[in-house]
Design an enzyme around this catalytic site. Structure first.
Site, PDB file in Angstrom:
ATOM      1  N   SER A 235      -1.815   1.770 -10.614  1.00  0.00           N
ATOM      2  CA  SER A 235      -1.312   0.666  -9.797  1.00  0.00           C
ATOM      3  C   SER A 235      -1.668  -0.674 -10.447  1.00  0.00           C
ATOM      4  O   SER A 235      -1.151  -1.002 -11.516  1.00  0.00           O
ATOM      5  CB  SER A 235      -1.867   0.783  -8.379  1.00  0.00           C
ATOM      6  OG  SER A 235      -1.254  -0.137  -7.516  1.00  0.00           O
TER       7      SER A 235
ATOM      8  N   HIS B  66       2.788   0.812  -2.092  1.00  0.00           N
ATOM      9  CA  HIS B  66       3.574   1.901  -2.696  1.00  0.00           C
ATOM     10  C   HIS B  66       4.419   2.616  -1.649  1.00  0.00           C
ATOM     11  O   HIS B  66       4.518   3.841  -1.625  1.00  0.00           O
ATOM     12  CB  HIS B  66       2.673   2.888  -3.448  1.00  0.00           C
ATOM     13  CG  HIS B  66       1.863   2.235  -4.518  1.00  0.00           C
ATOM     14  ND1 HIS B  66       2.436   1.732  -5.666  1.00  0.00           N
ATOM     15  CD2 HIS B  66       0.535   1.965  -4.609  1.00  0.00           C
ATOM     16  CE1 HIS B  66       1.491   1.192  -6.417  1.00  0.00           C
ATOM     17  NE2 HIS B  66       0.329   1.304  -5.797  1.00  0.00           N
TER      18      HIS B  66
END
Length: 405
Positions: A92, A203
Site C-alpha cells: 500500500s 482499498h
C-alpha cells in the site's frame, strides 16, 4: 550471488519512538528527516519520536512518518553497503517508498503526494464509518470467504477484500458496523480477527472520491522509469515503465493489495532474499509460507551494521557444511590432501576473516564458490549429485558456480 528485493511497509507499522536510534546514529537518516521537515514545514522527527499512539494512528500522521523513515533507512542501507537491488515493492503506502527509493520521482514530489494522499484519505474516512481488519483462516476456505463477501454485498452490506496478504490471511475493508456484524460469524468458525490501526475503509470502493482527487495530483508529478523493477499492488506484476504509475496508484485506493501475487512475481524474477525496511517488520506472517527465500527485517542499528555480514556468514557456513557432508570417492590420499583439504582450509579462512577483510563481498563469495567447486571436483562425486548440489545453491542464493565436468 543472491538476488535481493527491498520491501517497504505500509500504514500500521507506526509506533511512538520509531526510528529514534537510527536518527541518532546515522547522519544520512537525520538529514532525510530534516529535509522532510523543511518541505512540510513541521517537525517529522517530533512526530515520530514524541507522537502518541493516538496521534500516529491518524492517517495524516502515520503515512508521513512511515514514508520518511522508510526512505531514510533505505538511503542509509544503500550508502553503507553499496546496495543495488534489482526489485522493490511496498505494501500500500510502501509502494510510494519503493518508487521514491528507485528514482521514479523526486523525494520532495513524492513526500508532498503522500501528504496529500493521507489528507484526502483521512477526509473521506472521517465522512464515513469505515474500518479494516485482518482475517486468518484455513487456506481451503478462501473461495468460500470471497463468495460470502459477494453475497453480503448483495444484501446491502459494505464489505470487500482489501488485501490478499498470504495464503491464509486477507484484509477485510468496509463499513464498520457491517464488518462487526460479520466478525461474530467468522470468529465462531475459528478464524482469527485482528483489527488494524487505520481509520477508514481503505482499498475499497468507498475510497472512490479520494482516488479521483489523488489521481489529479499524481498527474502533476514528473515521473521517470524506476532504476529497478517495481511490483505494483494493483496488478501483482512489475511496472513496465513510468506511463502506468499514475493509473496504478490511483486505483490502489479502491482495489485490493495483491501481495500474494506480488511475491509470486518476485520469486519468478529469481528473488532469493527479502529485506524489509523500518519502522518494523509487518511482513512476518505474509512471508512465512514462502520456501527457499531468506528474510531480513531491519529496524535497529545492529541490523544495519550486520546486514551483509549475516548473508556472507550464512553462505560460507552452508558451503562448508556441504563440503564436510559430501561423500568422498577419491582414493588418492595425496591428491585429496593437496586439493580438497587445501581448498577447505582456504574456504574456512574466508569464513573467519571476511568481516575484517578488504575487497567486496561479491569477490569473496566468488572465490568461496570456486574453492567449493574444487572440493566437489576432487572428491570425484558423481556428476548427477554435483549438478543437484550446484542447482540447489543457485536456487537458494542465486549463486552460480560453473562446473568443469
Amino acid at each position: 550471488m543472491h538476488k535481493t528485493m527491498i520491501l517497504f511497509p505500509g500504514q500500521g507499522a507506526q509506533f511512538t519512538g520509531m526510528g529514534r536510534a537510527l536518527y541518532d546514529h546515522y547522519p544520512i537518516i537525520k538529514r532525510t528527516f530534516d529535509e522532510a521537515s523543511d518541505i512540510l514545514d513541521f517537525s517529522v522527527s517530533n512526530l515520530c519520536f514524541s507522537g502518541t499512539s493516538e496521534q500516529l494512528k491518524r492517517t495524516i500522521n502515520a503515512q508521513i512518518a512511515i514514508f520518511v523513515l522508510s526512505v531514510a533507512a533505505y538511503r542509509q542501507l544503500q550508502n553503507m553497503h553499496q546496495l543495488a537491488p534489482e526489485i522493490m515493492g511496498g505494501h500500500s503506502l510502501g509502494e510510494y517508498s519503493a518508487l521514491a527509493s528507485s528514482g521514479a520521482a523526486s523525494f520532495e514530489d513524492l513526500l508532498r503526494v503522500v501528504h496529500y494522499r493521507a489528507q484526502v484519505m483521512e477526509e473521506v474516512a472521517d465522512s464515513g464509518n469505515g474500518a479494516m481488519f485482518a482475517l486468518e483462516y484455513e487456506v481451503k476456505d478462501l473461495q468460500h470467504i470471497e463468495q460470502e463477501c459477494a453475497d453480503l454485498r448483495l444484501n446491502d452490506m459494505q464489505i470487500w477484500i482489501g488485501a490478499y496478504n498470504s495464503d491464509n490471511q486477507i484484509v477485510l475493508t468496509g463499513k464498520r458496523s457491517d464488518l462487526m456484524s460479520a466478525e461474530t460469524k467468522w470468529k465462531e468458525r475459528g478464524y482469527k480477527v485482528i483489527p488494524l490501526q487505520v481509520s477508514g475503509a481503505f482499498h475499497s470502493p468507498l475510497m472512490h472520491e479520494a482516488g479521483e482527487l489523488l489521481g489529479r495530483r499524481l498527474r502533476t508529478v514528473e515521473w521517470s522509469p524506476p532504476r529497478c523493477t517495481i511490483i505494483s499492488n494493483v496488478t501483482g506484476q512489475a511496472y513496465t515503465g513510468a506511463d502506468c504509475i499514475v493509473e496504478n496508484l490511483e486505483m490502489q485506493l479502491t482495489k485490493p493489495v495483491l501481495w500474494t501475487k506480488s511475491m509470486e512475481t518476485a520469486i519468478r524474477h529469481g528473488v532469493t532474499h527479502l529485506t524489509s525496511m523500518p519502522p518494523k517488520n509487518i511482513f512476518q506472517k505474509m512471508l512465512q509460507y514462502i520456501e527457499g527465500v531468506n528474510v531480513h527485517a531491519l529496524s535497529s542499528v545492529d541490523d544495519f551494521e550486520n546486514y551483509q555480514k549475516n548473508d556472507e556468514s550464512e553462505i560460507y557456513n552452508h558451503l562448508l557444511s556441504i563440503a564436510v557432508g559430501t561423500r568422498n570417492y577419491n582414493k588418492d590420499v595425496a591428491e585429496y590432501d593437496r586439493t580438497v583439504v587445501r581448498a577447505y582450509k582456504e574456504l574456512e579462512a574466508i569464513k573467519y576473516s571476511f568481516s575484517s577483510a578488504t575487497g567486496t563481498a561479491e569477490d569473496r563469495i566468488h572465490r568461496a564458490g570456486l574453492l567449493f567447486l574444487t572440493i566437489l571436483e576432487n572428491k570425484k562425486i558423481p556428476l548427477e549429485s554435483k549438478t543437484t548440489i550446484l542447482h540447489a545453491l543457485h536456487r537458494k542464493y542465486n549463486l552460480r558456480i560453473e562446473s568443469q565436468g
